[in-house]
Design a protein around this motif. Structure first.
Motif, mmCIF file in Angstrom:
data_model
loop_
_atom_site.group_PDB
_atom_site.id
_atom_site.type_symbol
_atom_site.label_atom_id
_atom_site.label_comp_id
_atom_site.label_asym_id
_atom_site.label_seq_id
_atom_site.Cartn_x
_atom_site.Cartn_y
_atom_site.Cartn_z
ATOM 1 N N GLU A 179 0.820 -1.215 0.000
ATOM 2 C CA GLU A 179 0.000 0.000 0.000
ATOM 3 C C GLU A 179 0.859 1.272 0.000
ATOM 4 O OE1 GLU A 179 -3.952 -1.707 2.281
ATOM 5 O OE2 GLU A 179 -2.470 -0.586 3.444
ATOM 6 N N ARG A 180 1.804 1.300 -0.912
ATOM 7 C CA ARG A 180 2.735 2.428 -0.953
ATOM 8 C C ARG A 180 2.024 3.762 -1.127
ATOM 9 N NH1 ARG A 180 8.285 2.433 -4.591
ATOM 10 N NH2 ARG A 180 8.872 4.603 -4.251
ATOM 11 N N ASP A 181 0.969 3.799 -1.932
ATOM 12 C CA ASP A 181 0.241 5.051 -2.143
ATOM 13 C C ASP A 181 -0.372 5.550 -0.838
ATOM 14 O OD1 ASP A 181 0.903 4.987 -4.792
ATOM 15 O OD2 ASP A 181 -1.043 4.245 -5.482
ATOM 16 N N VAL A 182 -0.890 4.623 -0.033
ATOM 17 C CA VAL A 182 -1.490 5.004 1.256
ATOM 18 C C VAL A 182 -0.415 5.566 2.183
ATOM 19 C CG1 VAL A 182 -2.731 4.171 3.289
ATOM 20 C CG2 VAL A 182 -3.317 3.287 1.012
ATOM 21 N N ILE A 183 0.762 4.942 2.179
ATOM 22 C CA ILE A 183 1.857 5.425 3.011
ATOM 23 C C ILE A 183 2.294 6.819 2.568
ATOM 24 C CG2 ILE A 183 4.190 4.962 3.852
ATOM 25 C CD1 ILE A 183 2.010 2.949 4.743
ATOM 26 N N GLU A 184 2.340 7.045 1.260
ATOM 27 C CA GLU A 184 2.688 8.379 0.762
ATOM 28 C C GLU A 184 1.655 9.412 1.224
ATOM 29 O OE1 GLU A 184 5.254 9.532 -0.549
ATOM 30 O OE2 GLU A 184 6.313 7.987 -1.680
ATOM 31 N N ASP A 185 0.380 9.035 1.196
ATOM 32 C CA ASP A 185 -0.666 9.944 1.684
ATOM 33 C C ASP A 185 -0.469 10.254 3.164
ATOM 34 O OD1 ASP A 185 -1.840 10.034 -0.802
ATOM 35 O OD2 ASP A 185 -3.427 8.591 -0.327
ATOM 36 N N ALA A 186 -0.133 9.230 3.943
ATOM 37 C CA ALA A 186 0.091 9.427 5.376
ATOM 38 C C ALA A 186 1.281 10.350 5.619
ATOM 39 C CB ALA A 186 0.316 8.082 6.063
ATOM 40 N N LEU A 187 2.337 10.190 4.825
ATOM 41 C CA LEU A 187 3.497 11.072 4.966
ATOM 42 C C LEU A 187 3.133 12.519 4.636
ATOM 43 C CD1 LEU A 187 6.277 8.836 3.375
ATOM 44 C CD2 LEU A 187 6.182 9.606 5.759
ATOM 45 N N GLU A 188 2.283 12.705 3.647
ATOM 46 C CA GLU A 188 1.867 14.065 3.315
ATOM 47 C C GLU A 188 1.026 14.668 4.446
ATOM 48 O OE1 GLU A 188 1.782 17.582 1.877
ATOM 49 O OE2 GLU A 188 3.012 16.000 0.989
ATOM 50 N N GLU A 189 0.221 13.845 5.096
ATOM 51 C CA GLU A 189 -0.533 14.328 6.260
ATOM 52 C C GLU A 189 0.422 14.739 7.381
ATOM 53 O OE1 GLU A 189 -3.637 14.997 6.582
ATOM 54 O OE2 GLU A 189 -4.400 14.120 4.725
ATOM 55 N N LEU A 190 1.483 13.958 7.583
ATOM 56 C CA LEU A 190 2.477 14.311 8.594
ATOM 57 C C LEU A 190 3.150 15.631 8.239
ATOM 58 C CD1 LEU A 190 4.232 13.686 11.087
ATOM 59 C CD2 LEU A 190 5.690 12.283 9.600
ATOM 60 N N ARG A 191 3.477 15.818 6.981
ATOM 61 C CA ARG A 191 4.092 17.079 6.556
ATOM 62 C C ARG A 191 3.132 18.259 6.798
ATOM 63 N NH1 ARG A 191 5.329 13.745 1.729
ATOM 64 N NH2 ARG A 191 7.346 12.773 2.185
ATOM 65 N N SER A 192 1.834 18.025 6.576
ATOM 66 C CA SER A 192 0.846 19.085 6.815
ATOM 67 C C SER A 192 0.833 19.495 8.282
ATOM 68 C CB SER A 192 -0.556 18.611 6.401
ATOM 69 O OG SER A 192 -0.620 18.388 5.007
ATOM 70 N N VAL A 193 0.906 18.512 9.160
ATOM 71 C CA VAL A 193 0.954 18.801 10.596
ATOM 72 C C VAL A 193 2.206 19.600 10.939
ATOM 73 C CG1 VAL A 193 1.182 17.756 12.886
ATOM 74 C CG2 VAL A 193 -0.433 16.796 11.234
ATOM 75 N N LEU A 194 3.338 19.217 10.348
ATOM 76 C CA LEU A 194 4.585 19.935 10.616
ATOM 77 C C LEU A 194 4.543 21.357 10.060
ATOM 78 C CD1 LEU A 194 7.166 17.069 9.918
ATOM 79 C CD2 LEU A 194 6.483 17.999 12.147
ATOM 80 N N ARG A 195 3.888 21.550 8.916
ATOM 81 C CA ARG A 195 3.740 22.908 8.368
ATOM 82 C C ARG A 195 2.940 23.786 9.326
ATOM 83 N NH1 ARG A 195 1.832 20.079 3.717
ATOM 84 N NH2 ARG A 195 3.575 19.587 2.315
ATOM 85 N N LEU A 196 1.835 23.243 9.830
ATOM 86 C CA LEU A 196 0.997 24.001 10.763
ATOM 87 C C LEU A 196 1.763 24.338 12.032
ATOM 88 C CD1 LEU A 196 -2.393 22.083 10.398
ATOM 89 C CD2 LEU A 196 -1.879 24.401 9.598
ATOM 90 N N LEU A 197 2.531 23.368 12.517
ATOM 91 C CA LEU A 197 3.310 23.604 13.721
ATOM 92 C C LEU A 197 4.373 24.684 13.484
ATOM 93 C CD1 LEU A 197 3.928 22.851 16.630
ATOM 94 C CD2 LEU A 197 5.346 20.968 15.792
ATOM 95 N N ALA A 198 5.026 24.613 12.318
ATOM 96 C CA ALA A 198 6.031 25.634 11.986
ATOM 97 C C ALA A 198 5.401 27.018 11.885
ATOM 98 C CB ALA A 198 6.723 25.260 10.680
ATOM 99 N N GLU A 199 4.223 27.102 11.265
ATOM 100 C CA GLU A 199 3.543 28.379 11.117
ATOM 101 C C GLU A 199 3.113 28.914 12.464
ATOM 102 O OE1 GLU A 199 0.385 27.486 8.462
ATOM 103 O OE2 GLU A 199 1.708 27.195 6.719
ATOM 104 N N ARG A 200 2.600 28.058 13.329
ATOM 105 C CA ARG A 200 2.151 28.507 14.649
ATOM 106 C C ARG A 200 3.323 29.007 15.475
ATOM 107 N NH1 ARG A 200 -0.184 24.366 19.047
ATOM 108 N NH2 ARG A 200 2.046 24.262 19.522
#
Length: 205
Positions: A179-200
């Motif tokens: 399920e490599r595509d699902v893992i890639e989606d999960a990694l993008e969600e993690l990056r989104s969380v890190l972006r929000l944290l960096a912005e905050r």
């Protein structure tokens, strides 16, 4: 723990001949494959020799004991895994955090499986724990270093460990389920969380 000697006068036929090479690194690669495919209980001098296509005596010569073989194979696996990933070597932004993780798993599944086998074995063999922990500290430090580059302010141990645990869990899931595509989606969600944290954090400065 050593292998039993061959009966006198009996030549054990080699079932297969590998061409991985007879150097120390080739033997460590063979040890990783043996454990990844059959678990630590399958790791013997003879199994490594057969996997590498060399003599039993050459493996004994290089490592001297099974424990030394295990420890060196673990060091080799983790450092090979770190060198093949971008953890700690990204561009310092959430956008490229852990880029290439799924490719690392796809191209070197035995390296990852070996480490999980050793983690579980350390629960049964406490003598492995200190060595395993020292080497995993390299993962923890690489994660902390990369997060410190992308996030304003101090990065605590809890955040570093949470992020690393997320990555490790995703690696395990890809290793087992694909399920490599699902893992890639999960990694993008993690990056989104890190972006929000960096912005905050940037907004708090």
């Amino acid at each position: 723990m050593t292998d039993a000697a061959e009966p006198a006068g009996e030549a054990r036929p080699r079932k297969r001949v590998r061409n991985y090479g007879a150097g120390r690194t080739a033997l460590l690669d063979a040890a990783v494959r043996v454990v990844a495919q059959g678990g630590l209980r399958k790791l013997t001098y003879r199994a490594v020799a057969e996997e590498a296509g060399v003599t039993h005596g050459l493996v004994v010569h290089h490592f001297g004991s099974r424990d030394a073989l295990i420890e060196e194979a673990l060091t080799h696996a983790i450092r090979s895994s770190l060198s093949s990933s971008t953890l700690g070597e990204g561009g310092g932004t959430p956008d490229d955090f852990s880029a290439g993780l799924t490719e690392m798993v796809a191209s070197g599944p035995d390296l990852q499986a070996f480490q999980y086998e050793l983690l579980l074995e350390a629960r049964r063999r406490p003598e492995l724990h200190a060595h395993l922990r020292a080497l995993y500290d390299e993962y923890f430090e690489a994660t902390h270093r990369e997060l410190s580059r992308m996030l304003p302010g101090p990065v605590g141990q809890g955040l570093s460990r949470m992020v690393f645990a997320t990555l490790e869990g995703l690696v395990l899931h890809q290793l087992v389920f694909g399920e490599r595509d699902v893992i890639e989606d999960a990694l993008e969600e993690l990056r989104s969380v890190l972006r929000l944290l960096a912005e905050r954090r940037a907004g708090e400065d």
